[in-house]
Scaffold this active site. Structure first.
Site, PDB file in Angstrom:
ATOM      1  CD  GLU A  63      -0.235  -1.386   3.107  1.00 12.92           C
ATOM      2  OE1 GLU A  63      -0.245  -1.520   4.316  1.00 12.92           O
ATOM      3  OE2 GLU A  63      -0.136  -2.346   2.333  1.00 12.92           O
ATOM      4  CG  ASP A  80       6.597  25.228 -32.942  1.00 11.41           C
ATOM      5  OD1 ASP A  80       6.155  25.166 -34.086  1.00 11.41           O
ATOM      6  OD2 ASP A  80       6.787  26.286 -32.323  1.00 11.41           O
TER       7      ASP A  80
END
Length: 879
Positions: free
Chosen positions: A283, A325
Site C-alpha cells: 500500500e 515545433d
C-alpha cells in the site's frame, strides 16, 4: 458560402452589417445580443473535494479500505488505523498535485489587448476589447494587439506577428486583395486574427468573428475537448494493482480455508488473512512512487526542466516520438544574417571583412536603409531589419553611430505593393539613394552593377560600375534561387547618385546600381543537431511540425538531421483529404509537416498514438496548446512560450533548449528503472512472507507471524529501503536502450521470474529460521526467529535490487547513501525489538541469546551471496 478572405472588404461589410458604413449604437446592441461578448468561455472545474475523493478510486486502495473496515470490526484497531493513515496521506499528495489548476483558458483570455480603437457612429472611441462586436471597424497601428478576427479594409504597409497562432517567425505583410482559392490560415494575407499584434505600418479592419468563434476561440474549444492522456506508468500501475490484488486475495483465501480446515477460530483466521493481505499488498507503493517522482522533478529543475504533472517524469522515459515545433524550439526565434552575395562571391556571415570596401559598403547601406533599432537589448522593428543591425553591432559597426554619420534626409517607406524601401543620405560628399527590396522586383529596376576592379592587392580599395548584362541578371537570379532553396529569406540592395535637394518619388526607383544580396534565416539552436542525433540513438523519432513554409522548414530539418529526403516533408493541405486510418499509414514516412493548423497537429499526434507510440509534443505558441494537451507528454518553452502553451503542458523548459528534453528522457528512463527496482524489492519480500506462511499452513505448523509482525515489516522494512532504491543514482546506460512498448506491463515474465526466485530464497531463509526456533523452544521462539530473519532478509535484499547484474565487490554497492542509511536504521530497530525486553510484549517476541541472534543474522545475510551468484549465472547465460 465563401470565406471572408475570398470576398472584398465591401462585400464583407455588407455581409456582417448589411451596409458599408460604420455601425451605429443600435447595431452594436443588436450584435451583442446576437453574438455575445468578445471573451472566451471557461469550462467547469472540479472542486478540491471531488479531486480528493477521486484518489480513492484506485482498485488497490479500495481493497485496502475494505481490509481496514474488516480489521476494525474484528477488533484489530491498530491495523485499521495504519492502513487508513497510509492511504489518506497518499490521497492528500495526489490532490495537492492535481490542484495545480489548468489555466489554459484564462491565459488565452489575456492574449487580447485591454483596449481597442473602434470606429462607431463616425467617431473613433477607445473601448475594452470585450466590448468589441461583429461589424465594428478597428483602427490599427504598430504595437497594437488585435482584439478580434477580421477582414482588412485599409492597409498602409501593415505587418502582423502571427507566430503565436501559425508558428511562422516572420511578420506577415498584409494586403486588401481578394484571395480566390482556399488557403491555410498563415496565407490569408487580407485577414487579421485575435491575439496577434501589429509590428509595422497601420490600417483598419472590419470584425468578422469574436470570442469563441475566433481562431483563438477555436483553440480554446479544442483545449476543452482534448482529454489528457494517462502516462504509461499510471496505466501500468492501475493494471498492476488490479492483478496483484486479485493474486493476493486468492492466496489469502486459500490460507483462510486451510486455517478453517485445521479447526482454528473463524474470527482469528479471518483476521490473520486480512493482516497477511495488508502485508502482501504494497500500500505504500503509491506514496513511494510519488516521493521518487518528486525527487525526479527536483533533479530536472536543476537541469532547466520544470515538471507540472508528476507522472510526466517517468512518462518522458517511454517516449518514442517527439513532435517538435520549429520556431523557438529547434531554432533561435531570431532572424540572423547567414550570407552575403557581393561582386559575384558568396561570403558567409562569419567571414565578412569590413576592411573590404564593398562588404563594408553593403553592411553600411543595410543599416541606413532600415527602420529598426536595438537599444540595450530591446529590439524594435521587423525581424529581417533587426538582423541587419545586429550583424553591424557584432562586427563593430553600431547602427546609431552610422546613422549619426550619414543621417537620413529623405525616404519612401516600405509598402507591400511595390516591395521596396528607399532612403536618401549624403555619403562621402555624394547624395545617394539606397533601395532595398525583393530580388525579383529590384532586378527589373537595375541597369548597372558594381564589380571589383584592379589586381588582387587592390580589391579592397577599388570598385567599378558596369552596365548590367543578361549574364549578370541570370547570375543574381540563380543565386537568389540557391538561397531560397536553402530556406533563406533574401533582400537585394541597390543605389544610385542623385542631385542635391532631390526629393525621391516612387517613379524614381529605377536605373539603379546593383550592390549585393543579403540572405537571412531563423537559424537552428547550436545544440539542436546533437540533441536530434541523441534522440535517434535512443530509438526516438524526432518530427518537426510547423506553421512555416515547407522550404524553410525542410532546410532547418536537414541541417539538424531530422530530414534526409524532401519526400519526407509535406504540408498541412496534404493531410486534409486523408481519413484517420489513411493518416496512420501516411505519418510513417513523414518527418516534417509545414503550414499546419492546430487541428492538423492534434491529428498527427493522435495518429502516432493510435499506432501504439508514446508521443511528446514540444511547442511555444498558442497554436501548440491543444496538441500539447493531446500528447502523452506536452513540453512547453519557458522563455518564448505563451502562458497558454505552458498551462497545457506537462513540462516546461526554462532554457527553451531542445537538448534539455533529451536529459529529461534520460532522467525519466532512470526514474522508471528505479521505481521498478522498488516494486521488485517490495514484491519479492512480500512473496517470501506469503510462501513462508503457506509452507507453515500446509505443513501443519503454527502460523510463523503475528499480525503486529506483518505491520512492523510493512511500515519499516518495506518503506525505507523501497524509497531509497527509488533514489538510486542515475546512469547514462539507459539511453542505449530502445523505448519500452506502450502496452508493456510492469509484470513481465522476466520480472515475475526475478520476484519468484528471489522471494523463494527469502522464504527458504525465513522458514529455516522458523524451524530452528520452533524445534529449539516452541512456536513463540520459532515466530521470533521467523520475524527477525524476514525483517533482516528484506533489509539485505535492498542491495540485491540495485541492479540486474552483481554489485558485490563493485563501487555501485556503496553509491546509494539513502539505501545504506535505510539499512542501518532498520538493522538498529529490528535488533532493538529482538533484544530489548520492554518491547517484547508489544511486538510479541521472546528474548534471544547472543548465539541465537547471530543465527538470525547469518540466515538473513545469506540472501545476499545466494542471489548475487544467481544474478552472475544469469548474466553469463545471456552473453
Amino acid at each position: 458560402m465563401k470565406d471572408y478572405y475570398q470576398q472584398s472588404s465591401s462585400e464583407v461589410k455588407k455581409r456582417v452589417n448589411g451596409y458599408e458604413d460604420a455601425i451605429t449604437a443600435e447595431d452594436v446592441k443588436r450584435h451583442k445580443e446576437q453574438y455575445g461578448a468578445n471573451e472566451l468561455e471557461e469550462g467547469k472545474k472540479k472542486s478540491w473535494g471531488q479531486i480528493f475523493l477521486e484518489q480513492f478510486k484506485d482498485f488497490l486502495v479500495i481493497i485496502l479500505i475494505i481490509a481496514a473496515i474488516v480489521s476494525g470490526l474484528l477488533g484489530d484497531g491498530e491495523s485499521a488505523i495504519v492502513i487508513l493513515i497510509v492511504i489518506t496521506i497518499n490521497a492528500i499528495l495526489g490532490t495537492v498535485q492535481t490542484l495545480k489548476a489548468e489555466q489554459s483558458l484564462n491565459s488565452l483570455k489575456q492574449l487580447s489587448g485591454p483596449e481597442a480603437k473602434v470606429l462607431r457612429d463616425g467617431n473613433v472611441v477607445l473601448l475594452p476589447t470585450k466590448e468589441v462586436t461583429v461589424g465594428d471597424t478597428i483602427l490599427l497601428e504598430a504595437g497594437d494587439v488585435i482584439p478580434a478576427d477580421g477582414r482588412i479594409v485599409e492597409n498602409y504597409s501593415l505587418k502582423v506577428d502571427e507566430s503565436a497562432l501559425t508558428g511562422e517567425s516572420l511578420g506577415v505583410e498584409k494586403n486588401v486583395e481578394v484571395i480566390m482559392q482556399e488557403v491555410p490560415l498563415g496565407d490569408r494575407l487580407n485577414m487579421v486574427y485575435s491575439g496577434s499584434f501589429v509590428t509595422y505600418g497601420r490600417g483598419s479592419f472590419v470584425v468578422t468573428d469574436i470570442g469563441m468563434k475566433t481562431e483563438v476561440g477555436k483553440i480554446a474549444s479544442l483545449l476543452k475537448s482534448t482529454s489528457e492522456k494517462k502516462t504509461p506508468l499510471q496505466v501500468n500501475l492501475d493494471k498492476f494493482g488490479q492483478k496483484l490484488s486479485i493474486i493476493i486475495l486468492i492466496f489469502c483465501g486459500i490460507l483462510f480455508g486451510v486455517s478453517i480446515f485445521r479447526g482454528e477460530n473463524i474470527g482469528n483466521a479471518f483476521l490473520f488473512a486480512v493482516a497477511l493481505a495488508v502485508a502482501a499488498i504494497p500500500e505504500a507503493l503509491s506514496s513511494i512512487v510519488t516521493i521518487v517522482l518528486s525527487f525526479g522533478t527536483q533533479k530536472m529543475a536543476k537541469e532547466h526542466a520544470i515538471i507540472r504533472k508528476l507522472q510526466a517524469v517517468e512518462g518522458l522515459g517511454s517516449v518514442s516520438i517527439i513532435c517538435s515545433d520549429k520556431t523557438g524550439t529547434l531554432t533561435q526565434n531570431k532572424m540572423t544574417v547567414e550570407q552575403y552575395y557581393i561582386e559575384g562571391k558568396e561570403i558567409p556571415a562569419e567571414q565578412i571583412d569590413l576592411q573590404d570596401a564593398a562588404q563594408n559598403q553593403l553592411l553600411t547601406y543595410s543599416i541606413l536603409c532600415n527602420d529598426s533599432t536595438n537599444k540595450e537589448g530591446v529590439e524594435i522593428g521587423d525581424p529581417t531589419e533587426t538582423a541587419l543591425i545586429n550583424l553591424g553591432s557584432k562586427l563593430g559597426l553600431g547602427a546609431e553611430s552610422i546613422r549619426e554619420q550619414y543621417p537620413r534626409q529623405e525616404e519612401i517607406p516600405f509598402d507591400s505593393d511595390r516591395k521596396l524601401m528607399t532612403t536618401v543620405h549624403e555619403i562621402n560628399g555624394k547624395r545617394l539613394m539606397i533601395v532595398k527590396g525583393a530580388v525579383d522586383v529590384l532586378t527589373e529596376r537595375m541597369t548597372k552593377i558594381q564589380k571589383e576592379a584592379g589586381n588582387q592587392q587592390e580589391v579592397s580599395h577599388k570598385k567599378e560600375i558596369c552596365e548590367m548584362t543578361a549574364e549578370d541578371i541570370a547570375a543574381i537570379k540563380q543565386q537568389n534561387q540557391h538561397f531560397s532553396e536553402e530556406g533563406l529569406r533574401v533582400l537585394a540592395f541597390a543605389y544610385k547618385e542623385v542631385e542635391n535637394g532631390y526629393v525621391p518619388e516612387i517613379s524614381d526607383e529605377d536605373d539603379l546600381i546593383f550592390l549585393g544580396l543579403i540572405s537571412m534565416m531563423d537559424p537552428p539552436r547550436e545544440e539542436s543537431a546533437a540533441a536530434v542525433a541523441e534522440c535517434i540513438r535512443a530509438g526516438i523519432k524526432p518530427i518537426m511540425i510547423t506553421g512555416d513554409h515547407k522550404v524553410t522548414a525542410a532546410a532547418i530539418a536537414k541541417r539538424i538531421g531530422i530530414l534526409k529526403e524532401m519526400s519526407e516533408a509535406c504540408e498541412g493541405a496534404d493531410i486534409d483529404g486523408l481519413s484517420d486510418e489513411e493518416l496512420k499509414s501516411f505519418v510513417e514516412g513523414i518527418s516534417v509537416y509545414a503550414r499546419v493548423s492546430p487541428e492538423h497537429k492534434i491529428r498527427i499526434v493522435r495518429a502516432w498514438q493510435e499506432k501504439g507510440n508514446i508521443v511528446s509534443m514540444t511547442g511555444d505558441g498558442v497554436n501548440d496548446a491543444p496538441a500539447l494537451k493531446q500528447a502523452d507528454i506536452g513540453v512547453a518553452m519557458g522563455i518564448t512560450g505563451t502562458e497558454v502553451s505552458k498551462d497545457a503542458a506537462a513540462m516546461i523548459l526554462t532554457d527553451d533548449n531542445f537538448a534539455t528534453i533529451i536529459k529529461a528522457v534520460e532522467n525519466g528512463r532512470n526514474v522508471y528503472k528505479n521505481i521498478k527496482n522498488s516494486i521488485q524489492f517490495l514484491l519479492s519480500g512480500n512473496f517470501g512472507a506469503i510462501l513462508a506462511v503457506l509452507y507453515a499452513s500446509l505443513a501443519g505448523l503454527p502460523v510463523p507471524f503475528a499480525p503486529v509482525h506483518l505491520l512492523f515489516i510493512n511500515l519499516l522494512t518495506d518503506s525505507l529501503p523501497a524509497i531509497a532504491l527509488g533514489l538510486e543514482p542515475h546512469t547514462k546506460a539507459v539511453m542505449e536502450e530502445k523505448p519500452r512498448p506502450m502496452n508493456e506491463s510492469i509484470l513481465t515474465r522476466d520480472f515475475l521470474t526475478k520476484i519468484g526466485t528471489e522471494g523463494l530464497v527469502i522464504a527458504a531463509m525465513t522458514v529455516a529460521g522458523f524451524l530452528i526456533g520452533y524445534h529449539s523452544g516452541g512456536s513463540a521462539l520459532g515466530s521470533t526467529f521467523a520475524f527477525g530473519t524476514l525483517c533482516l532478509s528484506r533489509l539485505v535484499h535492498g542491495f540485491n535490487c540495485k541492479s540486474d547484474r552483481p554489485v558485490v565487490f563493485t563501487k555501485r554497492m556503496w553509491n546509494n547513501v539513502y539505501l545504506i542509511g535505510a539499512f542501518m536504521i532498520g538493522l538498529v530497530l529490528i535488533t532493538g525489538v529482538l533484544m530489548i525486553p520492554a518491547l517484547h510484549g508489544v511486538f510479541k517476541v521472546v528474548t534471544l541469546s547472543f548465539g541465537q541472534l547471530l543465527i538470525v543474522y547469518g540466515l538473513a545475510f545469506a540472501n545476499l551471496p545466494i542471489i548475487q551468484v544467481m544474478k552472475l549465472i544469469k548474466t553469463k547465460i545471456k552473453r
